[in-house]
Motif scaffolding. Structure first.
Motif, PDB file in Angstrom:
ATOM      1  N   LYS A 199     -24.217  24.268  12.564  1.00  0.00           N
ATOM      2  CA  LYS A 199     -23.259  23.044  12.966  1.00  0.00           C
ATOM      3  C   LYS A 199     -22.733  23.473  14.415  1.00  0.00           C
ATOM      4  CE  LYS A 199     -22.929  21.378   8.124  1.00  0.00           C
ATOM      5  NZ  LYS A 199     -21.892  21.237   6.947  1.00  0.00           N
ATOM      6  N   ASN A 205     -19.409  21.939  16.608  1.00  0.00           N
ATOM      7  CA  ASN A 205     -18.460  20.902  17.064  1.00  0.00           C
ATOM      8  C   ASN A 205     -17.906  21.016  18.285  1.00  0.00           C
ATOM      9  OD1 ASN A 205     -18.682  20.072  13.994  1.00  0.00           O
ATOM     10  ND2 ASN A 205     -17.618  22.172  13.683  1.00  0.00           N
ATOM     11  N   ASN A 234     -19.983  16.095  16.563  1.00  0.00           N
ATOM     12  CA  ASN A 234     -20.210  16.987  15.680  1.00  0.00           C
ATOM     13  C   ASN A 234     -21.750  17.037  15.573  1.00  0.00           C
ATOM     14  OD1 ASN A 234     -17.710  17.700  14.996  1.00  0.00           O
ATOM     15  ND2 ASN A 234     -17.468  15.933  13.984  1.00  0.00           N
ATOM     16  N   SER A 248     -14.701  13.965  20.530  1.00  0.00           N
ATOM     17  CA  SER A 248     -15.246  15.025  19.676  1.00  0.00           C
ATOM     18  C   SER A 248     -16.687  14.626  18.943  1.00  0.00           C
ATOM     19  CB  SER A 248     -14.515  15.333  18.300  1.00  0.00           C
ATOM     20  OG  SER A 248     -13.149  15.736  18.787  1.00  0.00           O
ATOM     21  N   THR A 293     -25.397  18.612  13.674  1.00  0.00           N
ATOM     22  CA  THR A 293     -25.965  19.708  12.720  1.00  0.00           C
ATOM     23  C   THR A 293     -27.442  19.799  12.924  1.00  0.00           C
ATOM     24  OG1 THR A 293     -24.409  18.792  10.799  1.00  0.00           O
ATOM     25  CG2 THR A 293     -26.505  19.872  10.093  1.00  0.00           C
TER      26      THR A 293
END
Length: 167
Positions: free
Chosen positions: A147, A149, A52, A50, A54
């Protein structure tokens, strides 16, 4: 004697109105019967990763780049209907395989030897959140914060031999 007592206690607990009897008997005995659990090897799961991100673009141009990045991931995660199915609402439809990803951790234009290698992956989840605590947008409605993900799953199961190779 212990097995007979346990069987008698269990027989009482299946009678209507006696559902809590096993707890009462356990208190009287000062011990509880624990279920014996046998574990059976059922295979190895594929590894998942995963990431993430921003994005806080400083201009309308950067906001457009963020929009394109999000679009690319959503597009390459998706599948499409194949041509081999019968089609139609009631017909059987085949789906094409989504695009694959080759993830590489880089350092100074070379693969980073301190991080594990990854086999070919598919993007299994692409979550997009527009705005932060309070949604703010540039003129025209472009979000000031986005954002992203991403969750990937490797197509191959990683074995000990792959681990030796750095995976």
């Amino acid at each position: 004697s212990g097995a007979l007592s346990y069987a008698k206690d269990k027989a009482l607990t299946i009678l209507p109105g006696m559902e809590g009897a096993d707890a009462v008997f356990a208190i009287n005995r000062g011990s509880v019967i624990t279920p014996r659990m046998e574990l059976m090897f059922d295979g190895i799961q594929r590894r998942t990763f995963s990431f993430n991100f921003t994005f806080i673009p400083k201009s309308e141009q950067e906001a457009e780049v963020v929009k394109k990045i999000v679009h690319k991931f959503k597009y390459h995660m998706a599948s499409d209907y194949g041509t081999g199915g019968l089609g139609g609402v009631d017909g059987v439809r085949e789906m094409e395989i989504p695009d694959f990803f080759n993830i590489r951790y880089m350092y100074h234009d070379k693969i980073n030897p301190h991080l594990n290698l990854t086999k070919q992956c598919v993007l299994t989840s692409c979550g997009v959140e527009y705005g932060a605590d309070r949604y703010k947008a540039y003129a025209g409605g472009r979000p000031q914060t986005t954002k992203l993900n991403l969750s990937f799953s490797e197509l191959e199961i990683i074995t000990k031999n792959y681990i030796k190779e750095g995976y």
